[in-house]
Motif scaffolding. Structure first.
Motif, PDB file in Angstrom:
ATOM      1  N   ILE A  34     -12.198 -77.113 -65.686  1.00 61.68           N
ATOM      2  CA  ILE A  34     -13.394 -76.935 -64.856  1.00 61.68           C
ATOM      3  C   ILE A  34     -14.655 -77.121 -65.696  1.00 61.68           C
ATOM      4  O   ILE A  34     -15.608 -77.810 -65.291  1.00 61.68           O
ATOM      5  CB  ILE A  34     -13.371 -75.542 -64.196  1.00 61.68           C
ATOM      6  N   GLU A  35     -14.690 -76.516 -66.875  1.00 63.08           N
ATOM      7  CA  GLU A  35     -15.869 -76.626 -67.734  1.00 63.08           C
ATOM      8  C   GLU A  35     -16.079 -78.053 -68.223  1.00 63.08           C
ATOM      9  O   GLU A  35     -17.222 -78.510 -68.351  1.00 63.08           O
ATOM     10  CB  GLU A  35     -15.736 -75.654 -68.911  1.00 63.08           C
ATOM     11  N   GLN A  36     -14.996 -78.775 -68.468  1.00 65.46           N
ATOM     12  CA  GLN A  36     -15.132 -80.169 -68.886  1.00 65.46           C
ATOM     13  C   GLN A  36     -15.742 -81.006 -67.771  1.00 65.46           C
ATOM     14  O   GLN A  36     -16.648 -81.816 -68.003  1.00 65.46           O
ATOM     15  CB  GLN A  36     -13.762 -80.728 -69.281  1.00 65.46           C
ATOM     16  N   LEU A  37     -15.278 -80.826 -66.551  1.00 65.56           N
ATOM     17  CA  LEU A  37     -15.850 -81.553 -65.418  1.00 65.56           C
ATOM     18  C   LEU A  37     -17.327 -81.204 -65.248  1.00 65.56           C
ATOM     19  O   LEU A  37     -18.161 -82.086 -64.998  1.00 65.56           O
ATOM     20  CB  LEU A  37     -15.075 -81.233 -64.143  1.00 65.56           C
ATOM     21  N   ALA A  38     -17.656 -79.933 -65.390  1.00 62.45           N
ATOM     22  CA  ALA A  38     -19.054 -79.508 -65.268  1.00 62.45           C
ATOM     23  C   ALA A  38     -19.920 -80.172 -66.335  1.00 62.45           C
ATOM     24  O   ALA A  38     -21.047 -80.609 -66.060  1.00 62.45           O
ATOM     25  CB  ALA A  38     -19.148 -77.990 -65.377  1.00 62.45           C
ATOM     26  N   ASN A  39     -19.407 -80.286 -67.551  1.00 65.37           N
ATOM     27  CA  ASN A  39     -20.158 -80.901 -68.649  1.00 65.37           C
ATOM     28  C   ASN A  39     -20.417 -82.384 -68.418  1.00 65.37           C
ATOM     29  O   ASN A  39     -21.387 -82.936 -68.943  1.00 65.37           O
ATOM     30  CB  ASN A  39     -19.408 -80.709 -69.971  1.00 65.37           C
ATOM     31  N   TRP A  40     -19.558 -83.034 -67.648  1.00 67.56           N
ATOM     32  CA  TRP A  40     -19.779 -84.445 -67.322  1.00 67.56           C
ATOM     33  C   TRP A  40     -20.708 -84.607 -66.124  1.00 67.56           C
ATOM     34  O   TRP A  40     -21.516 -85.534 -66.090  1.00 67.56           O
ATOM     35  CB  TRP A  40     -18.448 -85.132 -67.015  1.00 67.56           C
ATOM     36  N   LEU A  41     -20.595 -83.730 -65.125  1.00 65.51           N
ATOM     37  CA  LEU A  41     -21.321 -83.913 -63.868  1.00 65.51           C
ATOM     38  C   LEU A  41     -22.774 -83.439 -63.942  1.00 65.51           C
ATOM     39  O   LEU A  41     -23.655 -84.048 -63.321  1.00 65.51           O
ATOM     40  CB  LEU A  41     -20.585 -83.198 -62.732  1.00 65.51           C
ATOM     41  N   GLU A  42     -23.025 -82.375 -64.665  1.00 65.53           N
ATOM     42  CA  GLU A  42     -24.386 -81.837 -64.716  1.00 65.53           C
ATOM     43  C   GLU A  42     -25.388 -82.850 -65.270  1.00 65.53           C
ATOM     44  O   GLU A  42     -26.458 -83.044 -64.682  1.00 65.53           O
ATOM     45  CB  GLU A  42     -24.406 -80.536 -65.517  1.00 65.53           C
ATOM     46  N   PRO A  43     -25.099 -83.560 -66.374  1.00 62.11           N
ATOM     47  CA  PRO A  43     -26.050 -84.558 -66.867  1.00 62.11           C
ATOM     48  C   PRO A  43     -26.261 -85.731 -65.900  1.00 62.11           C
ATOM     49  O   PRO A  43     -27.272 -86.440 -66.015  1.00 62.11           O
ATOM     50  CB  PRO A  43     -25.409 -85.044 -68.175  1.00 62.11           C
ATOM     51  N   LEU A  44     -25.335 -85.935 -64.973  1.00 65.57           N
ATOM     52  CA  LEU A  44     -25.489 -87.001 -63.983  1.00 65.57           C
ATOM     53  C   LEU A  44     -26.391 -86.596 -62.831  1.00 65.57           C
ATOM     54  O   LEU A  44     -26.671 -87.410 -61.938  1.00 65.57           O
ATOM     55  CB  LEU A  44     -24.118 -87.416 -63.439  1.00 65.57           C
ATOM     56  N   GLY A  45     -26.858 -85.345 -62.825  1.00 68.23           N
ATOM     57  CA  GLY A  45     -27.764 -84.877 -61.789  1.00 68.23           C
ATOM     58  C   GLY A  45     -27.125 -84.002 -60.738  1.00 68.23           C
ATOM     59  O   GLY A  45     -27.777 -83.625 -59.753  1.00 68.23           O
ATOM     60  N   PHE A  46     -25.867 -83.639 -60.923  1.00 68.72           N
ATOM     61  CA  PHE A  46     -25.201 -82.751 -59.974  1.00 68.72           C
ATOM     62  C   PHE A  46     -25.639 -81.304 -60.194  1.00 68.72           C
ATOM     63  O   PHE A  46     -25.816 -80.861 -61.340  1.00 68.72           O
ATOM     64  CB  PHE A  46     -23.679 -82.836 -60.126  1.00 68.72           C
ATOM     65  N   LYS A  47     -25.810 -80.597 -59.100  1.00 69.06           N
ATOM     66  CA  LYS A  47     -26.012 -79.150 -59.160  1.00 69.06           C
ATOM     67  C   LYS A  47     -24.623 -78.521 -59.238  1.00 69.06           C
ATOM     68  O   LYS A  47     -23.831 -78.610 -58.300  1.00 69.06           O
ATOM     69  CB  LYS A  47     -26.753 -78.665 -57.913  1.00 69.06           C
ATOM     70  N   VAL A  48     -24.335 -77.890 -60.362  1.00 65.25           N
ATOM     71  CA  VAL A  48     -22.977 -77.447 -60.659  1.00 65.25           C
ATOM     72  C   VAL A  48     -22.862 -75.934 -60.533  1.00 65.25           C
ATOM     73  O   VAL A  48     -23.695 -75.190 -61.050  1.00 65.25           O
ATOM     74  CB  VAL A  48     -22.554 -77.901 -62.074  1.00 65.25           C
ATOM     75  N   ARG A  49     -21.821 -75.506 -59.852  1.00 69.48           N
ATOM     76  CA  ARG A  49     -21.525 -74.070 -59.737  1.00 69.48           C
ATOM     77  C   ARG A  49     -20.063 -73.842 -60.098  1.00 69.48           C
ATOM     78  O   ARG A  49     -19.172 -74.506 -59.548  1.00 69.48           O
ATOM     79  CB  ARG A  49     -21.780 -73.581 -58.312  1.00 69.48           C
ATOM     80  N   ILE A  50     -19.810 -72.936 -61.015  1.00 69.50           N
ATOM     81  CA  ILE A  50     -18.450 -72.527 -61.363  1.00 69.50           C
ATOM     82  C   ILE A  50     -18.168 -71.201 -60.667  1.00 69.50           C
ATOM     83  O   ILE A  50     -18.910 -70.232 -60.830  1.00 69.50           O
ATOM     84  CB  ILE A  50     -18.276 -72.406 -62.883  1.00 69.50           C
ATOM     85  N   MET A  51     -17.111 -71.178 -59.864  1.00 67.48           N
ATOM     86  CA  MET A  51     -16.747 -69.997 -59.074  1.00 67.48           C
ATOM     87  C   MET A  51     -15.519 -69.338 -59.696  1.00 67.48           C
ATOM     88  O   MET A  51     -14.390 -69.815 -59.530  1.00 67.48           O
ATOM     89  CB  MET A  51     -16.424 -70.400 -57.630  1.00 67.48           C
TER      90      MET A  51
END
Length: 385
Positions: A34-51
């Protein structure tokens, strides 16, 4: 931070163990994935939430790009099944290429899906998104489906359509059966076998219970019929039974594990109630304790209407008619949140849950193209079928 190349993303996800199992010996968290996906998506402009889930090592990811209504959810699970390393020709946690196939645990089911999603969307992010794109990554699909169960409607605000990227060979699936796993424990009274009056035989009671269950199975198959499935009615399988300890002792306890595969329209709660109604009079008549329990929370059957917008859209894009499958997915949970839902993703289910799992190169290229068409149609143009 630059997003890695497609195969590097697949390799990094596969290298992070995230086995989900009912056995504590095998079960582990998915948080690193989950954290790896978040690290890729956030710089692309996604608003990321880990639940986070109840277990702090397990979590869902909800990553949103854009805003508004009528958006698209691309959903998948980040856990894998257990593995038998001795039967693999290569390291299950290393992406290996042989004959235009990419091998690794989770390559098809379904870590590879997330790598394809990110690769597909990268060249599209400079365009004007009229509806949101939501990437959803869940925990524990392979065991309890607790990740999908934890979601509420607000988590996927603005979404109208959901694609569950399970391996279907990129064929649209609009219905599947549900799943119930149940256990029945009968506790009688042991005693010397020379005098049956000294005890209350749990095996004999289980014999009656199994006969009643088979009668119920026939009733359910007469009541519920779905011609879209190869096995059109609900199935009931007796999986394992354990009881007693010696031929010369009256059996004091017996336990049966079985599963039921409901068809659409057959609710899990109502079926469990019928099971209990079947067991209660047997227990009372035999003056014996009969307990029914869930071995795992039930999964409802799922069906998306053949004439719905999403089914017509994916049929048009793929040129294929929507089908049904026997295996269960998270689709029913997303449908309950108000989204039209289709199961469709790269890879084939007959490669999943076995040694040398792989994702074919053709599924990668075709999968990226199909994902880009879906994102464009729903999020950029807001076209309906």
């Amino acid at each position: 931070m630059n997003t890695p190349r497609l195969l590097d993303m697949m390799g990094q996800l596969i290298a992070l163990p995230s086995v989900s199992a009912t056995s504590e010996r095998w079960d582990m968290g998915n948080r690193k994935v989950i954290e790896q996906l978040a690290n890729w998506l956030e710089p692309l402009g996604f608003k990321v939430r880990i639940m986070p889930l109840a277990n702090p090592d397990k979590a869902n990811l909800i990553a949103t790009y854009g805003s508004g209504e009528g958006g698209l959810v691309l959903a998948g699970h980040t856990d894998t099944v257990p593995y038998d390393e001795a039967k693999w020709q290569s390291d299950p946690f290393t992406l290996s290429e042989r004959d235009n196939r990419y091998y690794g645990l989770g390559s098809a089911d379904m870590k590879g899906f997330f790598a394809l999603v990110i690769e597909a969307l990268k060249p599209m992010l400079e365009q004007n998104f009229k509806s949101p794109l939501i990437i959803l990554a869940t925990a524990d699909e392979e065991s309890s489906m607790d990740g999908a169960r934890a979601l509420v409607k607000a988590d996927l605000s603005g979404a109208r359509y959901a694609i569950v990227g399970e391996p279907t060979g990129l064929r649209p699936i609009r219905a599947h059966k549900g799943m119930m796993m149940e256990g029945i424990t009968i506790t009688g009274r042991s005693g010397h076998s020379s005098n049956p009056a000294l005890g209350n035989n749990a095996l004999e009671a289980m014999h009656e219970v199994m006969g009643a269950l088979m009668t119920l199975r026939g009733q359910l198959q007469q009541q519920y019929h779905h011609p879209g499935f190869a096995v059109p009615g609900p199935s009931m399988n007796f999986g394992c039974i354990h009881g007693g300890d010696n031929p010369n002792r009256i059996c004091g306890q017996c336990e049966l594990h079985f599963d039921i595969r409901p068809v659409p329209g057959m609710e899990v709660a109502a079926t469990r109630e019928r099971l209990q109604q079947l067991l209660t009079p047997i227990a009372e008549r035999r003056k014996i304790n009969i307990g029914l329990r869930e071995l795992m929370p039930g999964i409802e059957a799922y069906e998306q209407a053949a004439n719905s917008e999403l089914v017509q859209m994916v049929e048009q894009l793929t040129g294929l008619g929507a089908e049904t499958v026997g295996f269960a997915t998270e689709a029913s949970f997303f449908q309950k949140l108000g989204m039209q839902t289709i199961v469709m993703g790269p890879g084939h289910i007959d490669q999943a849950h076995q040694p040398d799992e792989y994702l074919g190169a053709d599924q990668i290229t075709d999968g990226i193209t199909l994902l880009q068409q879906l994102i464009a149609k729903v999020c950029l143009h807001q076209n309906k079928a």
